[in-house]
Design a protein around this motif. Structure first.
Motif, PDB file in Angstrom:
ATOM      1  N   HIS A  58       0.665  -1.238   0.091  1.00 43.76           N
ATOM      2  CA  HIS A  58      -0.124   0.062  -0.025  1.00 43.76           C
ATOM      3  C   HIS A  58       0.942   1.198   0.104  1.00 43.76           C
ATOM      4  CE1 HIS A  58       0.737  -0.704   4.216  1.00 43.76           C
ATOM      5  NE2 HIS A  58       0.619   0.560   4.344  1.00 43.76           N
ATOM      6  N   LYS A  59       0.251   2.248  -0.300  1.00 41.80           N
ATOM      7  CA  LYS A  59       0.941   3.478  -0.495  1.00 41.80           C
ATOM      8  C   LYS A  59       0.751   4.403   1.005  1.00 41.80           C
ATOM      9  CE  LYS A  59      -1.351   5.214  -3.845  1.00 41.80           C
ATOM     10  NZ  LYS A  59      -1.870   6.328  -5.039  1.00 41.80           N
ATOM     11  N   LEU A  60       1.873   4.872   1.397  1.00 44.30           N
ATOM     12  CA  LEU A  60       1.638   5.820   2.453  1.00 44.30           C
ATOM     13  C   LEU A  60       0.847   7.124   2.395  1.00 44.30           C
ATOM     14  CD1 LEU A  60       5.231   5.678   4.271  1.00 44.30           C
ATOM     15  CD2 LEU A  60       3.222   4.291   5.082  1.00 44.30           C
ATOM     16  N   PRO A  61       0.430   7.598   3.158  1.00 46.80           N
ATOM     17  CA  PRO A  61      -0.602   8.727   2.699  1.00 46.80           C
ATOM     18  C   PRO A  61       0.155  10.185   2.723  1.00 46.80           C
ATOM     19  CG  PRO A  61      -0.855   8.360   4.982  1.00 46.80           C
ATOM     20  CD  PRO A  61      -0.200   7.200   4.363  1.00 46.80           C
ATOM     21  N   ALA A  62       1.352  10.069   2.016  1.00 49.57           N
ATOM     22  CA  ALA A  62       2.033  11.273   1.881  1.00 49.57           C
ATOM     23  C   ALA A  62       2.172  11.771   0.367  1.00 49.57           C
ATOM     24  CB  ALA A  62       3.529  11.177   2.346  1.00 49.57           C
ATOM     25  N   PRO A  63       2.327  12.894   0.046  1.00 50.94           N
ATOM     26  CA  PRO A  63       2.459  13.619  -1.361  1.00 50.94           C
ATOM     27  C   PRO A  63       3.302  12.640  -2.149  1.00 50.94           C
ATOM     28  CG  PRO A  63       2.173  15.414   0.139  1.00 50.94           C
ATOM     29  CD  PRO A  63       2.541  14.178   1.017  1.00 50.94           C
ATOM     30  N   PRO A  64       3.428  12.746  -3.545  1.00 51.48           N
ATOM     31  CA  PRO A  64       4.351  11.977  -4.415  1.00 51.48           C
ATOM     32  C   PRO A  64       5.576  12.725  -4.237  1.00 51.48           C
ATOM     33  CG  PRO A  64       2.547  12.847  -5.806  1.00 51.48           C
ATOM     34  CD  PRO A  64       2.370  13.081  -4.123  1.00 51.48           C
TER      35      PRO A  64
END
Length: 302
Positions: free
Chosen positions: A9-15
């Motif tokens: 999963h992706k961490l909820p930080a901007p790319p």
């Protein structure tokens, strides 16, 4: 081809434009990574779920724990001590500060407590980079004429070092003195281009407790593990083509954080790779090793 299925999963930080240099402080259950060209240090506190951005005055690429209060940070113009509570930086030593066309790239602390750190041209100029070792006082070159230094990591016993030049898609290994982190022999080729199951170029790597080297493939959208004999252990596929560097995270060091980038993309390429630049977690049941802390030689001499 062995594609390993795992929860990712992706961490909820901007790319990040150029996500790189992930590290993990097991004592505080906190991960850090950089957006190099965005001059930002990202911090993720797993216990609370907080994600914090720290603006930097320079491009930086490597962070390592020194003690509870301080961190070591490698940047485009030198190596700094960073106060964790305030973010204040103090320069320990310049590093190619007279060459504004270069910047720091991949690096890692050897089990002896010494930092290996690579430099490169900001536009990846041919063989413009060098890999150094730093003990808190002296910055010594150990590998010269590198274009894009990556995959700096070490065997669990500290007797083997690894590094790559992404530009020529090759990973080397070199025998080291485990007490000092210094080379005691000549490098030999460990991995070359055909070894990557999903293609791409060898970027950042980390070694687990079994001596398996896990490499993020730039352009291959994956992380692959290679045993000490060079055989493929398996591959995790991620939803970003330009995966850049892994590190082990979690209190059991059984998960992996992987950075990625959208550097060099046109608008069309970015639209075609919507996961580019995000930071990913792989729940792979890894047998990871904690990142080594940096030991300041100058304090040892005091």
């Amino acid at each position: 081809m062995t594609i390993i299925t795992a929860n990712t999963h992706k961490l909820p930080a901007p790319p990040c434009h150029l996500g790189e240099g992930p590290s993990y402080d097991v004592s505080t259950d906190t991960a850090f990574w950089f957006d190099i060209t965005g001059k930002t240090l990202w911090e993720h506190r797993f216990e609370t779920g907080e994600i914090i951005s720290h603006d930097l005055p320079v491009m930086a690429s490597v962070l390592a724990r020194v003690d509870d209060d301080r961190q070591l940070m490698a940047a485009e113009d030198g190596i700094y001590l960073r106060m964790r509570s305030t973010g204040a930086l103090s320069l320990l030593t310049p590093m190619e500060a007279d060459n504004p066309g270069n910047r720091s790239n991949d690096g890692r602390v050897h089990p002896s407590g010494k930092l290996w750190i690579g430099t490169m041209g900001k536009n990846a100029e041919w063989q413009a980079g060098t890999i150094y070792i730093f003990d808190g006082q002296d910055l010594k070159p150990i590998v010269r004429k590198v274009t894009i230094p990556n995959s700096i990591c070490f065997s669990p016993d500290g007797r083997t070092g690894y590094y790559s030049d992404t530009a020529i898609n090759t990973v080397w290994r070199i025998p080291l003195d485990p007490q000092t982190g210094m080379p005691i022999g000549e490098p030999e080729i460990f991995l070359q281009e055909p070894s990557l199951p999903l293609g791409g170029h060898y970027d950042g790597s980390v070694v687990d407790a079994n001596g398996v080297l896990w490499n993020a493939a730039w352009g291959g959208g994956s992380v692959s593990g290679f045993a000490p004999d060079g055989s493929l252990v398996g591959t995790y596929e991620l939803q970003a083509a330009q995966t850049s560097c892994p590190c082990f995270v979690g209190k059991k060091l059984d998960k992996m954080l992987v950075t990625s980038a959208w550097q060099g993309y046109s608008d069309a390429q970015r639209a075609a790779d919507p996961g580019a630049g995000f930071t990913y977690m792989i729940d792979g049941g890894f047998k990871g090793l904690a990142d080594s802390s940096f030991k300041l030689l100058q304090e040892a001499r005091a």
